[in-house]
Structure formats: structure tokens, C-alpha cells
Scaffold this motif. Structure first.
Motif, short mmCIF file in Angstrom:
data_model
loop_
_atom_site.label_atom_id
_atom_site.label_comp_id
_atom_site.label_asym_id
_atom_site.label_seq_id
_atom_site.Cartn_x
_atom_site.Cartn_y
_atom_site.Cartn_z
N ARG A 108 1.37 12.31 4.20
CA ARG A 108 1.17 13.59 4.90
C ARG A 108 2.29 14.56 4.50
NH1 ARG A 108 1.52 10.27 9.34
NH2 ARG A 108 2.98 11.73 10.26
N GLY A 109 1.93 15.80 4.33
CA GLY A 109 2.89 16.81 3.94
C GLY A 109 4.08 16.92 4.86
N GLU A 110 3.86 16.73 6.16
CA GLU A 110 4.98 16.86 7.11
C GLU A 110 6.02 15.76 6.92
OE1 GLU A 110 1.51 15.17 9.62
OE2 GLU A 110 1.75 16.78 8.18
N VAL A 111 5.62 14.61 6.42
CA VAL A 111 6.59 13.54 6.16
C VAL A 111 7.50 13.96 5.01
CG1 VAL A 111 6.87 11.14 5.40
CG2 VAL A 111 5.08 11.73 7.05
N ILE A 112 6.92 14.48 3.95
CA ILE A 112 7.71 14.94 2.80
C ILE A 112 8.61 16.10 3.22
CG2 ILE A 112 7.59 15.98 0.50
CD1 ILE A 112 6.80 12.98 0.67
N ARG A 113 8.10 17.05 3.95
CA ARG A 113 8.91 18.19 4.40
C ARG A 113 10.06 17.73 5.29
NH1 ARG A 113 3.89 20.50 3.95
NH2 ARG A 113 3.26 20.06 6.09
N SER A 114 9.83 16.75 6.13
CA SER A 114 10.88 16.22 6.99
C SER A 114 11.99 15.58 6.16
CB SER A 114 10.29 15.20 7.97
OG SER A 114 11.32 14.57 8.69
N LEU A 115 11.61 14.81 5.15
CA LEU A 115 12.62 14.20 4.28
C LEU A 115 13.39 15.27 3.52
CD1 LEU A 115 10.55 11.25 2.78
CD2 LEU A 115 12.45 11.06 4.39
N ARG A 116 12.69 16.24 2.98
CA ARG A 116 13.33 17.31 2.21
C ARG A 116 14.34 18.09 3.03
NH1 ARG A 116 8.12 20.25 -0.19
NH2 ARG A 116 7.49 18.66 -1.67
N SER A 153 19.14 6.88 2.89
CA SER A 153 17.80 6.29 2.98
C SER A 153 16.72 7.35 2.80
CB SER A 153 17.61 5.59 4.33
OG SER A 153 18.45 4.49 4.43
N ARG A 154 16.89 8.49 3.46
CA ARG A 154 15.91 9.57 3.30
C ARG A 154 15.83 10.02 1.84
NH1 ARG A 154 17.84 10.88 8.53
NH2 ARG A 154 19.48 12.19 7.68
N LEU A 155 17.00 10.16 1.21
CA LEU A 155 17.03 10.57 -0.19
C LEU A 155 16.34 9.54 -1.08
CD1 LEU A 155 17.87 12.45 -2.46
CD2 LEU A 155 20.12 11.33 -2.45
N LEU A 156 16.57 8.26 -0.83
CA LEU A 156 15.93 7.22 -1.63
C LEU A 156 14.41 7.24 -1.46
CD1 LEU A 156 18.42 4.26 -1.21
CD2 LEU A 156 17.93 5.55 -3.29
N ALA A 205 16.23 22.77 -9.09
CA ALA A 205 14.92 22.59 -9.72
C ALA A 205 13.90 21.97 -8.76
CB ALA A 205 15.05 21.70 -10.96
N CYS A 206 14.36 21.21 -7.79
CA CYS A 206 13.44 20.52 -6.89
C CYS A 206 12.63 21.46 -6.00
CB CYS A 206 14.19 19.50 -6.04
SG CYS A 206 14.75 18.09 -7.02
N ARG A 239 16.30 17.20 5.16
CA ARG A 239 17.51 16.45 5.49
C ARG A 239 18.30 15.97 4.29
NH1 ARG A 239 14.81 12.97 10.32
NH2 ARG A 239 14.50 14.71 11.73
N VAL A 240 17.95 16.44 3.09
CA VAL A 240 18.69 16.07 1.89
C VAL A 240 18.98 17.32 1.07
CG1 VAL A 240 17.73 13.74 1.75
CG2 VAL A 240 16.63 15.59 0.51
#
Length: 136
Positions: free
Chosen positions: A108-116, A44-47, A124-125, A118-119
Motif C-alpha cells: 500500500r502506498g501509505e506504508v511506503i510513504r510512512s517509511l520515507r 530498520s525502516r531504512l532497510l 535522487a530518491c 522517517r528516513v
């Protein structure tokens, strides 16, 4: 699609952002029975990270979806910038559903960092992520 197939979820005079900066999501799901609880959370996080990344690359700000109210609340709890559209109503089969949209311009940047965090993704990403971090 929202205005045709899910029009009963909308209220009169509902404002939808349409055009090149918008998109609609259809059939976006994870099979929890196949993956199990732990892998389902990771998938789910990756999606969701992939949705955001695709929207970023394609300059999509508003991304519309239809979900059950419990999933909508989960997305809010995860910190996603989402807004409701219309009101929850039963669809065919009696499933209570509601429309909403991601407002990726408000992420918010912290949401993206949190997802990143954990995947695991290709090398390249991270370079593109750093570019995003520095520009925001």
C-alpha cells in the motif's frame, strides 16, 4: 535456499513463486545493542524501504525470508504485505522460526510513504518516489 536449508519449515505441496520475479533474503538484521532503540527503529525502516526499492527496480514481486514468529507479527503490524509459508518450527539451536514472503505487488502506498517520512536519503530518491506515486 528455502527448499534446501529451511525445508523443514515447509509443508508438503507448498507453492513457492520462483523465477525472475522472486528473491530470497538472507542475514537481514540490525544490531540493536550497537545502535540503541531509537537508531534501531530508523535503521530498520531504512532497510525495509531499501528492500522495497530494490525489488521495485529489479521487478521482484515475491521476496522470501525466515524469521521468528514475533518478527513476522511485527512486519504484519507495520503494514507490510506478507504471507506465511509453511508452519513455525524450531531450527538448529531450538529457535522457533517460520518462512514467509513479501508480496511487493500488494504494498500500500501509505506504508511506503510512512517509511520515507522517517528516513533521510539522497536527493535522487524523491524524484523516483514521485514517479512511483504518480504511477500507482
Amino acid at each position: 535456499m528455502l527448499e534446501k536449508d529451511f525445508s523443514r519449515l515447509l509443508v508438503p505441496d507448498e507453492i513457492l513463486y520462483k523465477g525472475g520475479a522472486s528473491a530470497e533474503i538472507s542475514r537481514f538484521a540490525v544490531d540493536t545493542e550497537t545502535l540503541g532503540r531509537k537508531l534501531t527503529a530508523s535503521a530498520s525502516r531504512l532497510l525495509y524501504l531499501s528492500l522495497w526499492q530494490w525489488a521495485e527496480w529489479n521487478e521482484i514481486r515475491w521476496m522470501y525470508f525466515v524469521v521468528e514468529p514475533s518478527m513476522y507479527r511485527r512486519l504484519v503490524a507495520l503494514g507490510f504485505p506478507i504471507r506465511p509459508v509453511g508452519v513455525p518450527r524450531p531450527l538448529d539451536g531450538g529457535v522457533l522460526s517460520m518462512a514467509g514472503y513479501f508480496d511487493w505487488g500488494q504494498i500500500r502506498g501509505e506504508v511506503i510513504r510512512s517509511l520515507r517520512s522517517r528516513v533521510a536519503l539522497p536527493d535522487a530518491c524523491p524524484a523516483q518516489w514521485r514517479e512511483y506515486d504518480y504511477s500507482h
